[in-house]
Design a protein around this motif. Structure first.
Motif, PDB file in Angstrom:
ATOM      1  N   UNK A 170      -0.487 -11.172   1.692  1.00  0.00           N
ATOM      2  CA  UNK A 170      -1.178  -9.993   2.227  1.00  0.00           C
ATOM      3  C   UNK A 170      -2.611  -9.957   1.698  1.00  0.00           C
ATOM      4  N   UNK A 171      -3.539  -9.634   2.581  1.00  0.00           N
ATOM      5  CA  UNK A 171      -4.936  -9.475   2.180  1.00  0.00           C
ATOM      6  C   UNK A 171      -5.212  -7.989   2.023  1.00  0.00           C
ATOM      7  N   UNK A 172      -5.677  -7.601   0.840  1.00  0.00           N
ATOM      8  CA  UNK A 172      -6.001  -6.199   0.589  1.00  0.00           C
ATOM      9  C   UNK A 172      -7.511  -6.040   0.553  1.00  0.00           C
ATOM     10  N   UNK A 173      -7.980  -5.067   1.311  1.00  0.00           N
ATOM     11  CA  UNK A 173      -9.406  -4.750   1.321  1.00  0.00           C
ATOM     12  C   UNK A 173      -9.548  -3.241   1.454  1.00  0.00           C
ATOM     13  N   UNK A 174     -10.736  -2.759   1.220  1.00  0.00           N
ATOM     14  CA  UNK A 174     -10.973  -1.315   1.289  1.00  0.00           C
ATOM     15  C   UNK A 174     -11.679  -0.978   2.596  1.00  0.00           C
TER      16      UNK A 174
ATOM     17  N   UNK B 169     -13.173   2.405   4.481  1.00  0.00           N
ATOM     18  CA  UNK B 169     -13.505   3.830   4.322  1.00  0.00           C
ATOM     19  C   UNK B 169     -12.909   4.407   3.046  1.00  0.00           C
ATOM     20  N   UNK B 170     -12.948   3.615   1.971  1.00  0.00           N
ATOM     21  CA  UNK B 170     -12.471   4.077   0.675  1.00  0.00           C
ATOM     22  C   UNK B 170     -10.962   4.040   0.502  1.00  0.00           C
ATOM     23  N   UNK B 171     -10.251   3.502   1.481  1.00  0.00           N
ATOM     24  CA  UNK B 171      -8.790   3.458   1.424  1.00  0.00           C
ATOM     25  C   UNK B 171      -8.336   1.998   1.408  1.00  0.00           C
ATOM     26  N   UNK B 172      -7.465   1.613   0.450  1.00  0.00           N
ATOM     27  CA  UNK B 172      -6.955   0.238   0.459  1.00  0.00           C
ATOM     28  C   UNK B 172      -6.071  -0.015   1.685  1.00  0.00           C
ATOM     29  N   UNK B 173      -6.354  -1.122   2.363  1.00  0.00           N
ATOM     30  CA  UNK B 173      -5.603  -1.508   3.558  1.00  0.00           C
ATOM     31  C   UNK B 173      -5.117  -2.936   3.362  1.00  0.00           C
ATOM     32  N   UNK B 174      -3.852  -3.179   3.707  1.00  0.00           N
ATOM     33  CA  UNK B 174      -3.286  -4.521   3.597  1.00  0.00           C
ATOM     34  C   UNK B 174      -2.914  -5.043   4.976  1.00  0.00           C
ATOM     35  N   UNK B 175      -3.142  -6.346   5.166  1.00  0.00           N
ATOM     36  CA  UNK B 175      -2.732  -6.983   6.413  1.00  0.00           C
ATOM     37  C   UNK B 175      -2.154  -8.355   6.085  1.00  0.00           C
ATOM     38  N   UNK B 176      -1.244  -8.802   6.941  1.00  0.00           N
ATOM     39  CA  UNK B 176      -0.617 -10.106   6.748  1.00  0.00           C
ATOM     40  C   UNK B 176      -1.655 -11.180   7.025  1.00  0.00           C
ATOM     41  N   UNK B 177      -1.698 -12.172   6.157  1.00  0.00           N
ATOM     42  CA  UNK B 177      -2.623 -13.290   6.310  1.00  0.00           C
ATOM     43  C   UNK B 177      -1.927 -14.354   7.147  1.00  0.00           C
ATOM     44  N   UNK B 178      -2.576 -14.798   8.198  1.00  0.00           N
ATOM     45  CA  UNK B 178      -1.967 -15.856   8.990  1.00  0.00           C
ATOM     46  C   UNK B 178      -2.730 -17.167   8.789  1.00  0.00           C
TER      47      UNK B 178
ATOM     48  N   UNK C 255      22.677  -9.910   1.788  1.00  0.00           N
ATOM     49  CA  UNK C 255      22.877 -11.215   2.395  1.00  0.00           C
ATOM     50  C   UNK C 255      21.605 -11.885   2.870  1.00  0.00           C
ATOM     51  N   UNK C 256      20.467 -11.257   2.699  1.00  0.00           N
ATOM     52  CA  UNK C 256      19.182 -11.826   3.131  1.00  0.00           C
ATOM     53  C   UNK C 256      18.444 -12.395   1.931  1.00  0.00           C
ATOM     54  N   UNK C 257      17.531 -13.299   2.205  1.00  0.00           N
ATOM     55  CA  UNK C 257      16.720 -13.896   1.149  1.00  0.00           C
ATOM     56  C   UNK C 257      15.804 -12.842   0.528  1.00  0.00           C
ATOM     57  N   UNK C 258      15.495 -13.041  -0.744  1.00  0.00           N
ATOM     58  CA  UNK C 258      14.538 -12.149  -1.401  1.00  0.00           C
ATOM     59  C   UNK C 258      13.186 -12.316  -0.734  1.00  0.00           C
ATOM     60  N   UNK C 259      12.451 -11.219  -0.603  1.00  0.00           N
ATOM     61  CA  UNK C 259      11.117 -11.276  -0.018  1.00  0.00           C
ATOM     62  C   UNK C 259      10.097 -10.848  -1.055  1.00  0.00           C
ATOM     63  N   UNK C 260       9.058 -11.663  -1.183  1.00  0.00           N
ATOM     64  CA  UNK C 260       8.001 -11.411  -2.150  1.00  0.00           C
ATOM     65  C   UNK C 260       6.676 -11.377  -1.418  1.00  0.00           C
ATOM     66  N   UNK C 261       5.849 -10.402  -1.749  1.00  0.00           N
ATOM     67  CA  UNK C 261       4.487 -10.331  -1.219  1.00  0.00           C
ATOM     68  C   UNK C 261       3.520 -10.749  -2.310  1.00  0.00           C
ATOM     69  N   UNK C 262       2.623 -11.656  -1.969  1.00  0.00           N
ATOM     70  CA  UNK C 262       1.520 -12.026  -2.858  1.00  0.00           C
ATOM     71  C   UNK C 262       0.284 -11.359  -2.255  1.00  0.00           C
ATOM     72  N   UNK C 263      -0.348 -10.504  -3.034  1.00  0.00           N
ATOM     73  CA  UNK C 263      -1.490  -9.734  -2.530  1.00  0.00           C
ATOM     74  C   UNK C 263      -2.769 -10.367  -3.057  1.00  0.00           C
ATOM     75  N   UNK C 264      -3.672 -10.683  -2.115  1.00  0.00           N
ATOM     76  CA  UNK C 264      -4.955 -11.289  -2.474  1.00  0.00           C
ATOM     77  C   UNK C 264      -6.092 -10.406  -1.985  1.00  0.00           C
ATOM     78  N   UNK C 265      -7.207 -10.456  -2.695  1.00  0.00           N
ATOM     79  CA  UNK C 265      -8.383  -9.720  -2.258  1.00  0.00           C
ATOM     80  C   UNK C 265      -9.431 -10.681  -1.698  1.00  0.00           C
ATOM     81  N   UNK C 266      -9.344 -11.952  -2.053  1.00  0.00           N
ATOM     82  CA  UNK C 266     -10.241 -12.975  -1.550  1.00  0.00           C
ATOM     83  C   UNK C 266      -9.445 -14.026  -0.805  1.00  0.00           C
ATOM     84  N   UNK C 267      -9.992 -14.484   0.309  1.00  0.00           N
ATOM     85  CA  UNK C 267      -9.303 -15.519   1.075  1.00  0.00           C
ATOM     86  C   UNK C 267      -9.975 -16.809   0.816  1.00  0.00           C
TER      87      UNK C 267
END
Length: 79
Positions: free
Chosen positions: A6-10, A12-21, A67-79
């Motif tokens: 996930x890419x985290x950026x700000x 309007x002063x609010x942190x927003x995350x989006x999936x990195x493709x 029964x599902x695989x564990x899911x982990x999010x790695x959050x980055x601020x720089x791509x």
């Protein structure tokens, strides 16, 4: 275990995350490189999560359905 980047950026002063493709593979490659350089050899999902955190990566584990695989999010601020 599945790893989502996930890419985290700000906005309007609010942190927003989006999936990195596009940079997903590059980010995962950096994670693997960091593990190799550190000589880390995690054997379980918990060890991998702990090791990535020790290497200063932001890692958040998400709740997984039974029964599902564990899911982990790695959050980055720089791509």
């Amino acid at each position: 275990m599945t790893v989502r980047v996930l890419h985290e950026r700000e906005v309007d002063g609010v942190p927003v995350r989006s999936v990195v493709s596009h940079f997903n593979k590059a980010t995962k490659g950096r994670l693997v490189r960091d593990l190799l350089v550190a000589g880390a050899r995690p054997r379980t999902a918990a060890e991998l999560i702990g090791t990535l955190r020790e290497l200063k990566h932001t890692v958040e584990e998400q709740a997984a359905a039974s029964g599902r695989a564990r899911q982990v999010d790695v959050v980055v601020t720089d791509l």
